[in-house]
Design a protein around this motif. Structure first.
Motif, PDB file in Angstrom:
ATOM      1  N   SER A  10       0.983  -1.072  -0.017  1.00 27.19           N
ATOM      2  CA  SER A  10       0.032  -0.029  -0.027  1.00 27.19           C
ATOM      3  C   SER A  10       0.841   1.000   0.100  1.00 27.19           C
ATOM      4  O   SER A  10       0.523   2.313  -0.740  1.00 27.19           O
ATOM      5  CB  SER A  10      -1.054   0.060   1.213  1.00 27.19           C
ATOM      6  N   TYR A  11       1.984   1.184   0.704  1.00 26.37           N
ATOM      7  CA  TYR A  11       2.825   2.333   0.780  1.00 26.37           C
ATOM      8  C   TYR A  11       3.327   2.748  -0.397  1.00 26.37           C
ATOM      9  O   TYR A  11       3.618   3.555  -1.105  1.00 26.37           O
ATOM     10  CB  TYR A  11       4.019   2.255   1.752  1.00 26.37           C
ATOM     11  N   MET A  12       4.149   1.528  -1.198  1.00 26.32           N
ATOM     12  CA  MET A  12       4.760   1.616  -2.589  1.00 26.32           C
ATOM     13  C   MET A  12       3.656   2.182  -3.704  1.00 26.32           C
ATOM     14  O   MET A  12       3.777   2.761  -4.402  1.00 26.32           O
ATOM     15  CB  MET A  12       5.065   0.236  -2.930  1.00 26.32           C
ATOM     16  N   LEU A  13       2.320   1.729  -3.344  1.00 23.06           N
ATOM     17  CA  LEU A  13       1.109   2.209  -4.491  1.00 23.06           C
ATOM     18  C   LEU A  13       1.036   3.640  -4.362  1.00 23.06           C
ATOM     19  O   LEU A  13       0.916   4.451  -5.152  1.00 23.06           O
ATOM     20  CB  LEU A  13       0.079   1.542  -4.004  1.00 23.06           C
ATOM     21  N   ALA A  14       0.770   4.110  -2.974  1.00 22.21           N
ATOM     22  CA  ALA A  14       0.761   5.502  -2.681  1.00 22.21           C
ATOM     23  C   ALA A  14       1.965   6.326  -3.225  1.00 22.21           C
ATOM     24  O   ALA A  14       1.857   7.383  -3.834  1.00 22.21           O
ATOM     25  CB  ALA A  14       0.413   5.671  -1.372  1.00 22.21           C
ATOM     26  N   GLY A  52      -6.261  -2.919   8.786  1.00 19.81           N
ATOM     27  CA  GLY A  52      -7.186  -1.934   7.871  1.00 19.81           C
ATOM     28  C   GLY A  52      -6.448  -0.553   8.398  1.00 19.81           C
ATOM     29  O   GLY A  52      -6.202   0.247   7.460  1.00 19.81           O
ATOM     30  N   TYR A  53      -6.391  -0.152   9.613  1.00 20.44           N
ATOM     31  CA  TYR A  53      -5.762   1.221  10.074  1.00 20.44           C
ATOM     32  C   TYR A  53      -4.582   1.264   9.633  1.00 20.44           C
ATOM     33  O   TYR A  53      -3.968   2.393   9.223  1.00 20.44           O
ATOM     34  CB  TYR A  53      -6.262   1.182  11.661  1.00 20.44           C
ATOM     35  N   LEU A  54      -3.793   0.271   9.821  1.00 19.32           N
ATOM     36  CA  LEU A  54      -2.190   0.318   9.566  1.00 19.32           C
ATOM     37  C   LEU A  54      -2.072   0.502   8.209  1.00 19.32           C
ATOM     38  O   LEU A  54      -1.300   1.279   7.765  1.00 19.32           O
ATOM     39  CB  LEU A  54      -1.653  -1.195  10.157  1.00 19.32           C
ATOM     40  N   VAL A  55      -2.864  -0.124   7.192  1.00 21.10           N
ATOM     41  CA  VAL A  55      -2.637   0.111   5.737  1.00 21.10           C
ATOM     42  C   VAL A  55      -3.043   1.679   5.457  1.00 21.10           C
ATOM     43  O   VAL A  55      -2.375   2.056   4.336  1.00 21.10           O
ATOM     44  CB  VAL A  55      -3.753  -1.063   5.009  1.00 21.10           C
ATOM     45  N   GLY A  56      -4.237   2.174   6.164  1.00 21.36           N
ATOM     46  CA  GLY A  56      -4.616   3.419   5.922  1.00 21.36           C
ATOM     47  C   GLY A  56      -3.542   4.433   6.146  1.00 21.36           C
ATOM     48  O   GLY A  56      -3.165   5.435   5.554  1.00 21.36           O
ATOM     49  N   GLY A  57      -2.829   4.149   7.457  1.00 23.50           N
ATOM     50  CA  GLY A  57      -1.814   4.906   7.819  1.00 23.50           C
ATOM     51  C   GLY A  57      -0.626   4.984   6.837  1.00 23.50           C
ATOM     52  O   GLY A  57      -0.121   5.990   6.661  1.00 23.50           O
ATOM     53  N   ARG A  58      -0.416   3.691   6.316  1.00 23.62           N
ATOM     54  CA  ARG A  58       0.720   3.752   5.392  1.00 23.62           C
ATOM     55  C   ARG A  58       0.599   4.461   4.008  1.00 23.62           C
ATOM     56  O   ARG A  58       1.402   4.866   3.313  1.00 23.62           O
ATOM     57  CB  ARG A  58       1.288   2.042   5.175  1.00 23.62           C
ATOM     58  N   ILE A  59      -0.732   4.300   3.568  1.00 21.79           N
ATOM     59  CA  ILE A  59      -1.185   5.069   2.390  1.00 21.79           C
ATOM     60  C   ILE A  59      -1.026   6.618   2.897  1.00 21.79           C
ATOM     61  O   ILE A  59      -0.539   7.377   1.707  1.00 21.79           O
ATOM     62  CB  ILE A  59      -2.632   4.761   2.002  1.00 21.79           C
TER      63      ILE A  59
END
Length: 473
Positions: free
Chosen positions: A55-59, A101-108
Motif C-alpha cells: 500500500s505504501y509503494m502504491l501511494a 485496515g488502520y495500519l494500511v490506511g496510515g501507510r497510504i
C-alpha cells in the motif's frame, strides 16, 4: 531578481531535506523485516501483512509526478511542509493502529506524503543552491538518504526483537517533527513563475488511476496468475488511462507534465539508465536475499551483515557521483555505473568463496546505487530549476514503477522455473540475464551520446541540449 539565499538558509534547507529523505528510507527498509511480527500481532496471514509494504509503494508511486508539479506551481516550501505533515500523521496513525485496515490506511497517508517529499526536496535544493554547487549538494543529500537504506534492516530488526515493530513508526515522529521545524525556519519558497496557479486535475486523476491499477496488476499477477480476470482488467484500465493521460497532456493548456521534456534526449537517456539500474538493484537485492538464506543457509542477521557491504557502497554512491559529475558528462557517469553494475551482477554468479563474494557484492551495490542515485542528480543538471519538481517526479515514477515491473517478472520466472531446475541455478540465470541487460543499456547510452555528438545535437563539454521553443531542458 530574488536575492541569493544566505548560507544559513542554504544549510537549513539541506538539513531539512536530508533529514526527511533519511527518515523515508529508514522507515521503508526497517519495516521490511517487521512484516512477520506485524502479521502475528494483528492476527493476519503474512500474505495479507505484505499490504503494509504494498500500500505504501502504491501511494508513493502514484504521487511523485503530482507532488513534484504541485511544488513547481504552488510553491515548494508549502508542499514540502504539507508532505512532512502527512508523513508524520501517517507515522503516528501506524504506531497506534489497532488492526491491519488502520495500519494500511496510515501507510497510504505516509506514502502520499513521501510521494510529495522526494521530488520537492530535490527541487528545493536545486532552487536554493547555485548551479556550480548543485550536483555536489544533491550527491550529499542522497548519500545521507542512503545511510537510512543501510541502517534500515538493522534498526528494524533491533526494534522488532526489542520494544516491538510499532517503535519503527514512533522513531519517525520526533525526526519528522524536527525536519518540519527546520523547514519552517529556513526553507525558502520558490515556484515556476511561468506557470499559473492552475493544477491539471484531470491529468492528476488519470496518472494516479494509471499507476495505481498498474501497480495492483503487478502485485496481484504473481499471486493470482497473469490470466486472472481481475488482473487482466487492471492492466486494461492502466493502459486506457495511460493513453488518455498522454492525450490530455498534449491538449491541456497547462499540463501536469510538459511532454516536450521527452524531447530532451540526455534527460531521456539518464532517466532510462537510472530506471534500468533501479530494476537491477531491485532484482539483485531480492535474489541475493533468497540465495543467502535459502542456498547459503545464513540466518537473517548474518544475511543482513553481508548486505551491509553493498548498502554502504550505495550510501557512498551519492557523493561519488557528484564528484564524478565535475569531470564527466552525466550520461558518461551513468554508463560507467551501468558497466560496473552489470559486470558485478554477472560476476556474483561466478564466485563461491566469501573472500570473493562480499567484495563483488559491494562493487555490484556501488554500480547499481550510483546508477539510480545519480540519475536524480543528473536530471537536475539537464532541466531548468523552475521545472525541477516536474522532472524529478517523472524520473522517480519511472524508477519505482519499472522496479516493480522487474520484481514481478522475476517472481514469475521463479514460479515457472522452480519445478524444473535447482534454485541456485535459477538465481544465477536471473542475475546473469539482468547483468547482460544492464551492460546492454550502458552500450546503448554510449552509442547514443556518440551519435548525438556527431550530429551536433549535444555540446562537446556537457549534455546540455537546446530544447524546443528556446527552453533550456
Amino acid at each position: 531578481m530574488p536575492a541569493e539565499p544566505s548560507r544559513a538558509v542554504r544549510t537549513g534547507a539541506f538539513v531539512a531535506s536530508a533529514l526527511i529523505l533519511f527518515c523515508i528510507q529508514l522507515d521503508f527498509f526497517a519495516l521490511n523485516l517487521a512484516v512477520p511480527a506485524i502479521s502475528k500481532e494483528l492476527g493476519v496471514t503474512v500474505s495479507a501483512g505484505q499490504w503494509v509494504l504494498s500500500s505504501y509503494m502504491l501511494a508513493i508511486g502514484c504521487f511523485f509526478i503530482v507532488g513534484g508539479r504541485m511544488g513547481d506551481i504552488f510553491g515548494r516550501r508549502g508542499i514540502l511542509l504539507a508532505g512532512i505533515g502527512l508523513f508524520t500523521v501517517g507515522s503516528v496513525a501506524c504506531a497506534l493502529a489497532p488492526n491491519l485496515g488502520y495500519l494500511v490506511g496510515g501507510r497510504i497517508v505516509q506514502g502520499v506524503g513521501a510521494g510529495f517529499l522526494f521530488p520537492v526536496s530535490v527541487s528545493v535544493i536545486s532552487n536554493t543552491f547555485p548551479a556550480d554547487a548543485r550536483a555536489r549538494v544533491l550527491g550529499a543529500l542522497f548519500g545521507i538518504a542512503n545511510i537510512g537504506t543501510a541502517l534500515g534492516p538493522f534498526v528494524g530488526g533491533g526494534l522488532v526483537e526489542g520494544p516491538g515493530w510499532r517503535w519503527i513508526f514512533w522513531l519517525m515522529t520526533p525526526l519528522t517533527v524536527l525536519a518540519l521545524l527546520i523547514s519552517l525556519r529556513y526553507v525558502p519558497d520558490s515556484r515556476d513563475d511561468s506557470a499559473p496557479r492552475d493544477l491539471d486535475l484531470v491529468g492528476c486523476f488519470l496518472i494516479v488511476c494509471c499507476l495505481a491499477t498498474l501497480t495492483l496488476s503487478l502485485e496481484r499477477g504473481s499471486a493470482r496468475g497473469w490470466g486472472h480476470p481481475g488482473v487482466v482488467l487492471s492492466f486494461v484500465v492502466a493502459l486506457v488511462t495511460g493513453v488518455l493521460f498522454v492525450v490530455r497532456e498534449r491538449l491541456a493548456r497547462h499540463p501536469l507534465v510538459d511532454l516536450r521534456l521527452f524531447r530532451n534526449i540526455p534527460y531521456v537517456l539518464v532517466t532510462g539508465m537510472g530506471s534500468v539500474a533501479n530494476m537491477g538493484y531491485a532484482v539483485t537485492i531480492f535474489i541475493s536475499t533468497l540465495y543467502l538464506q535459502g542456498v547459503r543457509g545464513l540466518s537473517p542477521l548474518m544475511a543482513g551483515t553481508v548486505f551491509l557491504a553493498p548498502a554502504l557502497m550505495v550510501a557512498l554512491s551519492g557523493p561519488l557521483g557528484a564528484r564524478m559529475a565535475q569531470h564527466m558528462r552525466p550520461t558518461t557517469v551513468m554508463a560507467l555505473a551501468a558497466a560496473v553494475a552489470g559486470t558485478g551482477m554477472y560476476a556474483l554468479t561466478l564466485v563461491n568463496a566469501w573472500w570473493a563474494y562480499v567484495p563483488v557484492f559491494a562493487c555490484c551495490g556501488l554500480g547499481l546505487g550510483l546508477g539510480w542515485t545519480f540519475s536524480s542528480v543528473a536530471t537536475q543538471q539537464l532541466v531548468a530549476p523552475a521545472r525541477a519538481g516536474e522532472a524529478s517526479g517523472v524520473l522517480l515514477t519511472f524508477l519505482v514503477t519499472l522496479g516493480a515491473v522487474a520484481l514481478a517478472v522475476t517472481a514469475a520466472a521463479l514460479t515457472s522455473m522452480a519445478p524444473h531446475r535447482p534454485l541456485s541455478e535459477i538465481y544465477d540465470l536471473i542475475l546473469q540475464c539482468g547483468g547482460i541487460v544492464v551492460l546492454a543499456a550502458a552500450v546503448i547510452v554510449i552509442i547514443s551520446v556518440h551519435l548525438l555528438l556527431r550530429k551536433g545535437r549535444l555540446s562537446a563539454q556537457s549534455d546540455t541540449q537546446e530544447a524546443p521553443h528556446g527552453a533550456r531542458l
